[in-house]
Design a protein around this motif. Structure first.
Motif, short mmCIF file in Angstrom:
data_model
loop_
_atom_site.label_atom_id
_atom_site.label_comp_id
_atom_site.label_asym_id
_atom_site.label_seq_id
_atom_site.Cartn_x
_atom_site.Cartn_y
_atom_site.Cartn_z
N ALA A 1 0.84 -1.19 0.00
CA ALA A 1 0.00 0.00 0.00
C ALA A 1 0.88 1.25 0.00
CB ALA A 1 -0.93 0.00 1.21
N ALA B 1 -9.13 1.73 -4.08
CA ALA B 1 -8.80 0.42 -4.64
C ALA B 1 -8.68 0.51 -6.16
CB ALA B 1 -9.87 -0.61 -4.27
N HIS B 2 -7.79 -0.29 -6.71
CA HIS B 2 -7.50 -0.27 -8.15
C HIS B 2 -8.52 -1.08 -8.96
CE1 HIS B 2 -5.96 -4.41 -7.94
NE2 HIS B 2 -5.32 -4.06 -6.83
N LYS C 1 -2.06 -0.44 -7.69
CA LYS C 1 -2.00 0.84 -6.98
C LYS C 1 -0.96 1.79 -7.55
CE LYS C 1 1.47 -0.25 -3.45
NZ LYS C 1 2.22 -1.18 -4.33
N ASP C 2 0.08 1.24 -8.22
CA ASP C 2 1.17 2.07 -8.73
C ASP C 2 0.92 2.61 -10.14
OD1 ASP C 2 2.82 1.67 -6.41
OD2 ASP C 2 3.26 -0.33 -7.15
N MET D 1 -3.80 5.83 -11.05
CA MET D 1 -4.02 5.80 -9.60
C MET D 1 -3.17 6.83 -8.88
SD MET D 1 -6.26 3.35 -8.89
CE MET D 1 -5.88 2.75 -7.24
N SER D 2 -1.91 6.91 -9.26
CA SER D 2 -1.02 7.86 -8.59
C SER D 2 -1.39 9.29 -8.93
CB SER D 2 0.44 7.58 -8.94
OG SER D 2 0.67 7.70 -10.32
N SER E 1 -4.46 10.12 -6.85
CA SER E 1 -4.13 10.16 -5.44
C SER E 1 -3.32 11.40 -5.07
CB SER E 1 -3.37 8.89 -5.05
OG SER E 1 -3.17 8.80 -3.67
N ARG F 1 -3.89 3.96 -0.97
CA ARG F 1 -4.19 3.07 -2.10
C ARG F 1 -3.47 1.74 -1.86
NH1 ARG F 1 0.16 5.13 -6.13
NH2 ARG F 1 0.81 7.07 -5.13
N ASN G 1 -3.10 -2.74 -2.90
CA ASN G 1 -3.26 -3.80 -3.89
C ASN G 1 -4.08 -4.94 -3.32
OD1 ASN G 1 -1.92 -2.74 -6.08
ND2 ASN G 1 -0.08 -3.99 -5.86
#
Length: 220
Positions: free
Chosen positions: A16, A31-32, A38-39, A43-44, A47, A59, A61
């Protein structure tokens, strides 16, 4: 500020990341989707942008993503993970901040199923809700949404093959009065707009304004 961490889970851990806002007014657990973890830049991007808007974000995985598997965990596992991450975050990260939950596609749908089973949250935020599989509009994933009193925000691209505009508009209109639907013109399931010139991270960040506005509305 960005901090990598691990969350205990069964016989192992979940990876995470926390994107910490400088003076947070709320905490968001994210959540992805089924195909990227998450990376991923989307997502980034989302976030980081939320943290700049005063919302700290965790975030994480799902187990299959950390294991390098292609296919998502079955719903019972994904729901158990969501509930565990929510409880763990409440104990170790969130303090007295109000906690919201969000997800990209699969992650958001699993969050809503977990909330339907009692997982606490101030509101649900969907970054592209997968209402149906492409070209299978007769099989909707909506039944569990109608009884929820939780406020819900649906962010949707107008070219998303997983959400027929007419159908999802009707679905959201039949949910509780605190639910909203916001369209992103030309966006596909990942909110990519042809020839926009935006990066994948920019596509994610672009959703932060609507999300932050919705969260602030729930806090007021």
């Amino acid at each position: 500020m960005n901090q990598e961490l691990t969350i205990p889970w069964e016989s192992g851990t979940l990876t995470a990341i926390v994107d910490q806002a400088e003076h947070p007014s709320a905490f968001l657990i994210l959540a992805h989707g089924s195909g990227a973890g998450k990376d991923h830049d989307f997502m980034s991007g989302f976030s980081h942008a939320m943290a700049k808007r005063g919302v700290s974000v965790l975030r994480f995985n799902f187990p299959y993503m950390d294991a390098g598997k292609k296919f998502p965990d079955k719903a019972p596992v994904a729901l158990a993970v969501w509930k565990h991450v929510r409880e763990w975050a409440g104990t170790h990260l969130t303090g007295d901040l109000p906690v919201f939950t969000a997800g990209k596609s699969f992650g958001g749908r699993m969050a809503s199923l977990a909330v339907a089973e009692g997982m606490p949250t101030e509101a649900l935020i969907f970054l592209g809700y997968p209402l149906h599989a492409p070209k299978k509009e007769e099989k909707l994933r909506d039944e569990h949404l109608y009884p929820l009193s939780t406020p819900m925000l649906f962010l949707e691209g107008t070219r998303d093959p997983f959400a027929n505009p007419v159908i999802i508009s009707r679905v959201v209109a039949d949910l509780n009065a605190d639910s909203e639907l916001i369209w992103f013109e030309g966006g596909d399931h990942s909110f990519k707009v042809a020839r926009s010139g935006r990066s994948v991270a920019d596509d994610g960040a672009r959703l932060s304004e609507s999300t932050a506005t919705f969260i602030n509305k729930q806090l007021s």
